[in-house]
Enzyme design. Structure first.
Site, PDB file in Angstrom:
ATOM      1  N   CYS A 162     108.334  77.057   0.295  1.00 46.28           N
ATOM      2  CA  CYS A 162     108.682  76.318   2.005  1.00 46.28           C
ATOM      3  C   CYS A 162     108.917  76.528   2.579  1.00 46.28           C
ATOM      4  CB  CYS A 162     110.593  75.890   1.544  1.00 46.28           C
ATOM      5  SG  CYS A 162     110.819  74.804  -0.214  1.00 46.28           S
ATOM      6  N   HIS A 294     116.515  73.395   8.108  1.00 44.95           N
ATOM      7  CA  HIS A 294     115.462  73.500   6.599  1.00 44.95           C
ATOM      8  C   HIS A 294     116.351  72.273   6.271  1.00 44.95           C
ATOM      9  CE1 HIS A 294     113.746  74.344   3.464  1.00 44.95           C
ATOM     10  NE2 HIS A 294     114.164  75.130   3.159  1.00 44.95           N
ATOM     11  N   HIS A 331     112.334  66.026   1.422  1.00 46.04           N
ATOM     12  CA  HIS A 331     111.514  67.823   1.739  1.00 46.04           C
ATOM     13  C   HIS A 331     109.556  67.959   1.116  1.00 46.04           C
ATOM     14  CE1 HIS A 331     111.369  71.714   1.515  1.00 46.04           C
ATOM     15  NE2 HIS A 331     112.293  72.303   0.614  1.00 46.04           N
TER      16      HIS A 331
END
Length: 358
Positions: A162, A294, A331
């Site tokens: 990520c 995040h 995401h």
């Protein structure tokens, strides 16, 4: 060391297929999370995702080009075209020689891989098309962007889960700052919404059955998303010399590993990256007014990230605005750092901070 600025932004996302629509959705707190339509969800534990909607690849690529391109490349290339057009930059031979393309992608051409493995193992087909590898390779988007615009500087792709796009943007920043490049096209793209990959995520038990609620007491997990974002970055001198519009300056970058666990991060690891970024940019913690988090809405991440902010900013943490735009676009894995960087830069440029939805 040269100063580095952002002069162009392009976005393809669940909340807008261009920068204007993306920003309008962010400002309104309008979520793009909804029912998955790309694959059947009858036997999936979750039914929602941040799908890119209203995007027709045939409007952007001819039939010959489409043979070579996975959807993750569609998103990355279109975002790059938008960023380059937005910047107004013109690539002559000299600038092409000193412009790089640095991208991030966690999965690369996952839709292509998923389709071909189904044909191999389920339908017992014995031959793949000759473009299988070029479609699926994670650096495909970077390669096609370079070829389309004739950019012959450094060209590579980072794949670090990520943080892939974050690392790509940081490397581009450093390459310009140290004088190796004058400009770069940088960001990330991802297309993870294929059946095999969704089944793999199902086993992690971290995807929400309804929606993404970062930092909420009743948060129930992340929501997967797709899309891409790209930037044109230049040295400040180069941008000023051509009279470019400047969105923002990148002051510093940091990266770290907590060397602890693949899926259970430590706050000290995240804090180290933030602290290194501040030191790299000669920025005092008290100068920071906003953090784009995040903020995955998983039980593990949000508590850890809150602790990491406390470690870095101490008492000043209470004066910092924090939000997670994943609550709107999902995401996007290897593209997350790029899409959320776009949100951050547009927030600073427009003097409006995006909320955390839900």
């Amino acid at each position: 060391m040269k100063r580095v600025v952002i002069t162009g932004i392009g976005v393809v996302s669940a909340i807008g297929n261009n920068t204007g629509d993306f920003w309008a959705s962010l400002k309104a707190g309008r979520t793009g999370i909804g029912p998955i339509t790309k694959v059947p969800t009858d036997d999936l534990r979750f039914k929602s995702a941040g799908e890119v909607r209203g995007f027709d690849a045939t409007e952007h690529f001819d039939d010959k080009a489409l043979l070579w391109l996975d959807p993750f490349s569609h998103f990355g290339i279109v975002a790059a075209r938008q960023a380059i057009a937005d910047s107004g930059i013109e690539f002559d031979d000299a600038l092409c020689d000193r412009t790089g393309v640095i991208t991030g992608s966690c999965l690369g051409g996952k839709e292509t891989e998923d389709k071909l493995y189904f044909e191999l193992y389920s339908e017992k087909k014995t031959r793949f098309p000759p473009v299988a590898i070029p479609r699926a390779m994670a650096n495909a988007a970077a390669s096609h962007i370079a070829m389309e615009f004739g950019l012959t500087g450094a060209n590579f792709t980072t794949s670090t889960a990520c943080s892939s796009a974050n690392h790509a943007i940081g490397q581009a920043f450093w390459l310009i700052r140290q004088g190796t490049l004058d400009a770069a096209v940088t960001g990330g793209s991802e297309a993870p919404l294929c059946y095999g990959n969704l089944k793999a995520w199902e086993t992690m038990r971290v995807v929400s059955p309804d929606t993404c609620r970062p930092f909420s007491k009743d948060r129930s997990g992340m929501i997967l998303g797709e899309g891409g974002a790209m930037f044109v970055m230049e040295s400040l001198d180069h941008a000023q010399a051509r009279g470019a519009k400047i969105y923002a300056e990148i002051a510093g970058f940091g990266m770290s590993a907590d060397a602890h666990h693949l899926t259970m991060p430590l706050a000290t690891g995240a804090a180290k990256a933030m602290r290194q970024s501040l030191e790299d940019g000669s920025i005092a913690p008290e100068q920071v007014g906003y953090v784009n988090a995040h903020g995955t809405a998983t039980q593990a991440n949000d508590a850890m990230e809150s602790e990491a902010l406390r470690i870095v900013f101490g008492d000043h943490t209470d004066k910092i605005a924090v939000s997670s735009t994943k609550s709107m676009h999902g995401h996007t894995l290897g593209a997350a750092g790029a899409i959320e960087s776009a949100a951050t830069v547009l927030a600073l440029h427009n003097n409006v901070l995006p909320p955390t939805a839900n």
